[in-house]
Design a protein around this motif. Sequence first.
Motif, PDB file in Angstrom:
ATOM      1  N   ASP A  95       0.843  -1.192   0.000  1.00 37.76           N
ATOM      2  CA  ASP A  95       0.000   0.000   0.000  1.00 37.76           C
ATOM      3  C   ASP A  95       0.874   1.236   0.000  1.00 37.76           C
ATOM      4  N   MET A  96       0.488   2.188  -0.809  1.00 39.77           N
ATOM      5  CA  MET A  96       1.304   3.385  -0.963  1.00 39.77           C
ATOM      6  C   MET A  96       1.055   4.334   0.186  1.00 39.77           C
ATOM      7  N   ALA A  97       2.139   4.792   0.817  1.00 39.98           N
ATOM      8  CA  ALA A  97       2.007   5.786   1.881  1.00 39.98           C
ATOM      9  C   ALA A  97       1.576   7.109   1.294  1.00 39.98           C
ATOM     10  N   GLY A  98       0.946   7.917   2.127  1.00 43.52           N
ATOM     11  CA  GLY A  98       0.411   9.179   1.622  1.00 43.52           C
ATOM     12  C   GLY A  98       1.470  10.138   1.156  1.00 43.52           C
ATOM     13  N   ASP A  99       2.710   9.972   1.634  1.00 43.72           N
ATOM     14  CA  ASP A  99       3.763  10.912   1.232  1.00 43.72           C
ATOM     15  C   ASP A  99       4.787  10.249   0.331  1.00 43.72           C
ATOM     16  N   ALA A 100       4.408   9.181  -0.339  1.00 48.25           N
ATOM     17  CA  ALA A 100       5.375   8.474  -1.185  1.00 48.25           C
ATOM     18  C   ALA A 100       4.766   8.157  -2.529  1.00 48.25           C
ATOM     19  N   ASP A 101       4.288   9.162  -3.219  1.00 46.71           N
ATOM     20  CA  ASP A 101       3.596   8.945  -4.487  1.00 46.71           C
ATOM     21  C   ASP A 101       4.487   9.173  -5.690  1.00 46.71           C
ATOM     22  N   GLN A 102       5.746   9.279  -5.475  1.00 47.52           N
ATOM     23  CA  GLN A 102       6.645   9.502  -6.606  1.00 47.52           C
ATOM     24  C   GLN A 102       7.661   8.386  -6.668  1.00 47.52           C
ATOM     25  N   PHE A 103       7.863   7.854  -7.835  1.00 44.00           N
ATOM     26  CA  PHE A 103       8.883   6.837  -8.038  1.00 44.00           C
ATOM     27  C   PHE A 103      10.128   7.507  -8.571  1.00 44.00           C
ATOM     28  N   SER A 104      11.217   7.455  -7.816  1.00 48.97           N
ATOM     29  CA  SER A 104      12.483   8.051  -8.253  1.00 48.97           C
ATOM     30  C   SER A 104      13.398   6.935  -8.714  1.00 48.97           C
ATOM     31  N   ASN A 105      13.869   7.019  -9.944  1.00 49.35           N
ATOM     32  CA  ASN A 105      14.677   5.930 -10.486  1.00 49.35           C
ATOM     33  C   ASN A 105      16.161   6.227 -10.444  1.00 49.35           C
ATOM     34  N   MET A 345      -6.818   6.009  -8.145  1.00 48.68           N
ATOM     35  CA  MET A 345      -5.843   6.407  -7.137  1.00 48.68           C
ATOM     36  C   MET A 345      -5.114   5.198  -6.571  1.00 48.68           C
ATOM     37  N   ALA A 346      -5.860   4.132  -6.315  1.00 51.87           N
ATOM     38  CA  ALA A 346      -5.241   2.915  -5.781  1.00 51.87           C
ATOM     39  C   ALA A 346      -4.286   2.296  -6.793  1.00 51.87           C
ATOM     40  N   ASP A 347      -4.693   2.255  -8.069  1.00 52.13           N
ATOM     41  CA  ASP A 347      -3.832   1.691  -9.114  1.00 52.13           C
ATOM     42  C   ASP A 347      -2.568   2.514  -9.280  1.00 52.13           C
ATOM     43  N   ALA A 348      -2.710   3.856  -9.251  1.00 55.47           N
ATOM     44  CA  ALA A 348      -1.549   4.723  -9.410  1.00 55.47           C
ATOM     45  C   ALA A 348      -0.572   4.546  -8.249  1.00 55.47           C
ATOM     46  N   SER A 349      -1.103   4.489  -7.041  1.00 47.07           N
ATOM     47  CA  SER A 349      -0.244   4.316  -5.868  1.00 47.07           C
ATOM     48  C   SER A 349       0.459   2.968  -5.897  1.00 47.07           C
ATOM     49  N   TRP A 350      -0.277   1.942  -6.301  1.00 41.71           N
ATOM     50  CA  TRP A 350       0.325   0.606  -6.379  1.00 41.71           C
ATOM     51  C   TRP A 350       1.436   0.578  -7.422  1.00 41.71           C
ATOM     52  N   LEU A 351       1.229   1.173  -8.574  1.00 36.80           N
ATOM     53  CA  LEU A 351       2.233   1.155  -9.626  1.00 36.80           C
ATOM     54  C   LEU A 351       3.512   1.847  -9.171  1.00 36.80           C
ATOM     55  N   VAL A 352       3.367   3.001  -8.528  1.00 31.33           N
ATOM     56  CA  VAL A 352       4.544   3.740  -8.056  1.00 31.33           C
ATOM     57  C   VAL A 352       5.327   2.905  -7.044  1.00 31.33           C
ATOM     58  N   LYS A 353       4.605   2.287  -6.110  1.00 28.17           N
ATOM     59  CA  LYS A 353       5.274   1.457  -5.108  1.00 28.17           C
ATOM     60  C   LYS A 353       5.926   0.239  -5.745  1.00 28.17           C
TER      61      LYS A 353
END
Length: 507
Positions: A95-105, A345-353
């Motif tokens: 589950d994506m934390a509320g402050d971790a919505d960005q994937f940094s590569n 929103m759930a799909d986006a958060s899951w993908l980033v995580k």
Amino acid sequence: MALGPRLDLRQSQSLVMTPQLQQAIKLLALSNLELETYIAEEIEKNPLLDTGDVSAEPKGDESRDSGDDLPPEPGTQGSDEILSSGPAEAESTLDMAGDADQFSNNSLSESDGALDGGLGMNGPAASGSGAVGGEAPDFENMLVAETTLAEHLMEQAGAILSGKDLFIAQHLIDQIDECGYLQADLLEFAHRLGVQLDDVKRILIEVQSLEPVGVGARDLAECLALQAKEADRYDPAMARLIDNLDLLAKGALPQLKRMCGVDDEDLMDMIAEIRAYDPKPGCKIGGGDVQAVVPDIFIAERGGKWLIEVNSATLPKVLVNRTYYAELKDGAQDKASKEWLNDCMADASWLVKALDQRQRTIIKVATEIVKQQENFFREGVEHLRPLTLKNVADKIEMHESTVSRVTSNKYLSCSRGTFELKYFFTSGIQSSTGGEAASAEAVKSHIKALIDNEDPKKILSDDKLVALLKDKGFDIARRTVAKYREALGLGSSVQRRRQKALEGKAA
């Protein structure tokens, strides 16, 4: 017993893979370029996903949450544990934390005692670089679509032929393979087009006059003859030599000398001339777009420590646009719209995580490969150690299937070149001295070195190679030596003796 419909209630347990788990497994096996395409498709489907350069955004911009405040979490649950756990547990873990919505590569290996020492590829202040020494060059823009062989020939044929002749030439060119050979029976070809065989033969002569020289030949002898004619070397002696290439391959030089009516010096000159011709003239012309291998991981040594970094040049930064989410949420009135927005929103958060977990797993596997094969990176292929997927999986406490997915379709770039990750996993050859086993690639390297340096007057047989390798500490069977030699494209002792005799006489 009466027959009839009835209802039974049974209780059972089963492991069900949710779509999110299937997505996480799929992401592990994708290369960076394949992942870029996948992310583009997801962004097109999900309005809450976005890409952009975080460094270019104002610091006070709160429209997108930054992932820079994500802790390294060296003790957090890894991808393998997530994939091996139950669906409910996996969903809660990822589950994506509320402050971790960005994937940094751009992150490097973050485990304790990692080989990279926590530095970026360009030093402590430049950890976000995607390549050694700065921004990676855009290789894609350097690729040029080359003209195909058929297009090259048609362009020339159009300048010298027209009408019916050009029609026949076009169909002949369509029957020429990528090596430049005509793959068609002329009589059958003439019947299929409804033209005279003499016309087909006449146009074939015109096609064979096109560049590159030798194209349109029906066999190797005709290809070499066309090139000899172009070089004005097709005399009766050369014609007999080309007509008897099978004898030349067998090394029957005395017989060829009698048939051609020449002395030793002339025969060697003719052989040298033939060796200078191109047996596959069509390969000179490109066959389409040039494809370059783009590394997924960079490895470099700085101050005695290994730096390991994922190639961020081929990966976009994935963001969750919370501002847009808030606007859509305020405007959503009916239940269906709200459910659809929450799903996005759930799909986006899951993908980033999932992307973040993928990167951490790749770094973890690459770090262990460098630890296991450090001698290869320092000294070369002869020091490549035997390594299996299970060895790496046990060290990093993951399942073997996870390591297999991570190493599929991914390339590593280091000072010695670019290698597929699977290259570092080789079988072992037992040491004859009881020491550490050697990898199959290291043994192949020794076999090639021995054959390259062999005396032309004392060609090494497979039995002799076995003995020499045993002296070097490799306990290997003769059939294995033959298999490795053939895999390297090296002929048998008889073939090499014949070839080096011809080369010596030609010299």
